[in-house]
Design a protein around this motif. Structure first.
Motif, short mmCIF file in Angstrom:
data_model
loop_
_atom_site.label_atom_id
_atom_site.label_comp_id
_atom_site.label_asym_id
_atom_site.label_seq_id
_atom_site.Cartn_x
_atom_site.Cartn_y
_atom_site.Cartn_z
N GLU A 104 0.83 -1.20 0.00
CA GLU A 104 0.00 0.00 0.00
C GLU A 104 0.87 1.25 0.00
O GLU A 104 1.77 1.39 0.84
N VAL A 105 0.56 2.16 -0.89
CA VAL A 105 1.30 3.42 -0.96
C VAL A 105 0.95 4.26 0.27
O VAL A 105 -0.22 4.47 0.57
N VAL A 106 1.98 4.70 0.98
CA VAL A 106 1.72 5.45 2.22
C VAL A 106 2.32 6.85 2.17
O VAL A 106 2.36 7.55 3.19
N ALA A 107 2.79 7.29 1.02
CA ALA A 107 3.54 8.56 1.00
C ALA A 107 3.14 9.46 -0.16
O ALA A 107 3.98 10.11 -0.75
N ARG A 108 1.86 9.52 -0.47
CA ARG A 108 1.44 10.47 -1.51
C ARG A 108 1.53 11.89 -0.97
O ARG A 108 1.28 12.15 0.20
N GLU A 109 1.87 12.81 -1.85
CA GLU A 109 1.94 14.21 -1.42
C GLU A 109 1.72 15.10 -2.62
O GLU A 109 1.99 14.70 -3.76
#
Lengths: 443, 443
Positions: free
Chosen positions: A402-407
């Protein structure tokens, strides 16, 4: 999100074909030999910066996360692999269920880096991690090359805005990624509508020489443009005679003319002349934009000239002499056997020839001096020294798939400015030199 | 076909956003001033070849045709332009009905070119033709840069196959176009699965160092690979000790081993040693593939070495020092007034500064000597001399908006080989020099 990041709202089956064939044949071999499930650590790093560069700029991380999320083998892709006999039936079945379920750590986007910095660390089974090599490297090598050039140009431009206008000099979708990377590196806006659409980067542009040549006279063209875009527009003044065009531009638009653009000739000389002429005509607030084959050196040489903005094309999108980085994706550790608990052993290519690398799962931290100025990139495989625990560079990007670092895109842009500002002053010299920080390895 | 050529079976709304903003603001200005319908001729050309290069190679034409066909403004695109206030309501309405209805002529793909060659000629109203500038230049500048490098490498390689393996060094979709351009320039195959999928280019690849390092021993890795891919596979022999690996490779696969790959070290020395060792082991038909940071010079330096195939990455996809061409898209003639019958007048930028160009709608032909060897690129704006009528270079690509020149990818590949073979012998020298043909302008 179900679309790969292609710079447009594009639906693709997946990013899974942005892959070199050998990744799939290795997968097949490992499935047969029983090693496919061995836990592995792959790292992205570079052995050197481009010659003379003081620091690198990591860009593309956000695009990597999209690519990993969309790395799936649908029936169209599987049909191709079957038709071409690229892998066997057992491998096709395995691929049909593929999604990356491992962990990815990395330097956050916009961070600076040095030779040996472990920029991204991919952990999972061999089978799931080996497949990501090409797509990760494509994105990071391209985007980081553009961001590094952009950063140097931003240093040279100081507070003056920088316009990215290189779309015509690079592949049409590389252009969209280049505009994004340029923004991370410090650019202000782009000419590329696709980049505006996809990334909300401000777009700019008014007219080319063709618009002047289309009309019977330059005056007709200026009048048409001002009628259409208002007096605040930017008029291109070097189709015929620059001095005559500037005079006419102010006559047509009035002293409230937004800007004039100079796209050829001796920009230093012309900028001074045009500024003087504009001032004499009462157009004291009319800005001067220059746009002719600029790079960071040309920008720096105009620092004392009355220039208000720079437009940069070719040299930006081609990385100012270094169109790619030399990042590699290497297996640095793997389990001694199957299962999640099997101990990891460091591995590395051993043969001669300059491609040897350091085995082991690595951490990295940036050591600072008493004034908070960076003094070394510290990379190690053992325990992190107490004084560096809070200065570690790798952050979690993907956890259990799971991607946890979108910004938002302003985050890497701001981060880059801050990271560059914390480097020793010599980092922003444009002259050739050594990396501004040494890389220290701790066993 | 309803998809833009993105290197995958990708559905995009259109290629219309691969456009610099100024093209749309010029359109708006021309619609207001009543000049939008003037018949215009735009030409793509380059003022110079990259320094030292003897000839250019045109590539990307087929992709341009797809891009033009898909250049439409759908509601998503129009909504973006409206939201961002990029153009006014009247322009949005005009764009909603847009499709290119004019004519395009050009050098056929794969043809060689020289400074001033009119590579593509776009004829239509100003409004319809001005919009295509960026997308045409993006494609041709990128693809031709790669094809030119590929052609030089193909000359250096002679009859030995060339494998394109640069995907990891460039943007993930630029990589697909690069594999296509490399094929046009003379490459044999690609590592990039997306390029195989999209263009039917043969794909190759077996294993990386990671596969060897994954296994407990090199022997385990070789055994796994041969079990999986058969004895005809290519084993990578430079993870530890090359001589030991070659010995073991033949032991595991037998003397029918397909090939060994060397990816580091002194390739000249290693190729000789490995060849001798293979022969002594009875593996006389086992081929040697080399793949370490090659460019055309490194390939040429291995001409006398026992090498059977070259894999090329970075230097290919970055144009071997010239990652873009300097092609421009210029208005060269336009009608004196509205209507299809208004006479055309030549136009050109006049100001100083090295960007002046030659006005007028051009033809081009390649003059040959009595032996059929090319001796000059002749470019003119008037009548074509009788002896050159049959040697004209521009062919119809689009007529009244309909693409009339689709062809399979082997056509430009064969055409390039023939065109290069008809150049003077000095064309294929790798050393720096002047363009091998002069460009003669006839008024």
């Amino acid at each position: 999100m179900n679309t790969a990041d292609l710079g447009l709202p594009v639906t693709v089956p997946s990013t899974a074909l942005f892959t070199d064939r050998y990744e799939l044949t290795m997968l097949q071999g490992a499935l047969r030999s029983g090693t496919a499930d061995r836990r592995c650590v792959f790292e992205v790093f570079t052995r050197r910066l481009p010659e003379g560069r003081r620091y690198g700029v990591l860009a593309g991380t956000g695009r990597v996360l999209d690519a990993v999320e969309n790395f799936r083998f649908d029936s169209g892709v599987l049909g191709f692999l079957a038709d071409q006999r690229i892998v066997d039936e057992a491998t096709l079945e395995w691929l049909a269920d593929y999604r990356f379920r491992g962990d990815i750590w990395g330097y956050p986007e916009g961070e600076v880096y040095f030779p040996g910095s472990p920029l991204m660390r991919v952990e999972g089974t061999f089978a799931e991690a080996v497949l990501l090599e090409t797509v990760i490297l494509s994105i990071l090598n391209h985007d980081s090359a553009v961001a590094a050039a952009a950063s140097r140009m931003a240093v040279a431009a100081g507070d003056r805005p920088l316009i990215e206008m290189g779309a015509r000099r690079t592949h049409e979708l590389a252009a969209v990624a280049a505009a994004r990377a340029a923004y991370v590196g410090g650019f202000t806006s782009t000419s590329d509508l696709a980049a505006g659409f996809r990334y909300n980067i401000p777009t700019v542009g008014t007219s080319a020489h063709a618009f002047t040549l289309l009309h019977d006279t330059e005056r007709d063209a200026f009048t048409a443009q001002v009628d259409s875009l208002g007096a605040g527009t930017t008029l291109l003044v070097d189709t015929y005679d620059v001095a005559e065009a500037v005079r006419m531009a102010v006559e047509v638009a009035g002293p409230g003319l937004g800007a004039v653009r100079i796209d050829s000739g001796d920009l230093l000389l012309l900028a001074h002349r045009v500024r003087q002429q504009l001032d004499e005509l009462g157009a004291k607030d009319t800005r001067i934009v220059v746009t002719s084959d600029l790079d960071e050196y040309a920008i720096a040489s105009l620092a004392a000239a009355p220039v208000d903005a720079y437009g940069v094309g070719t040299q930006l999108v081609t990385g100012s002499g270094h169109p790619t980085c030399s990042m590699v994706y290497k297996l640095v550790a793997r389990a001694e056997g199957p299962g999640a608990d099997a101990p990891l052993v460091p591995v590395a290519k051993k043969s001669m020839g300059g491609k040897a690398s350091l085995g082991g799962r690595k951490w990295a931290a940036r050591r600072v001096d008493a004034d908070g100025v960076a003094e070394a990139e510290v990379v190690g495989t053992g325990e992190v020294p107490a004084d560096l625990v809070d200065r570690q560079l790798l952050v979690p990007l993907v956890r259990g798939g799971e991607v946890v670092a979108r910004e938002p895109l302003d985050a890497p842009r701001d981060r880059h400015r801050a990271a560059r500002a914390a480097l020793p002053m010599s980092a922003t010299q444009l002259s050739r030199g050594e990396p501004v920080l040494p890389t220290h390895y701790l066993p």
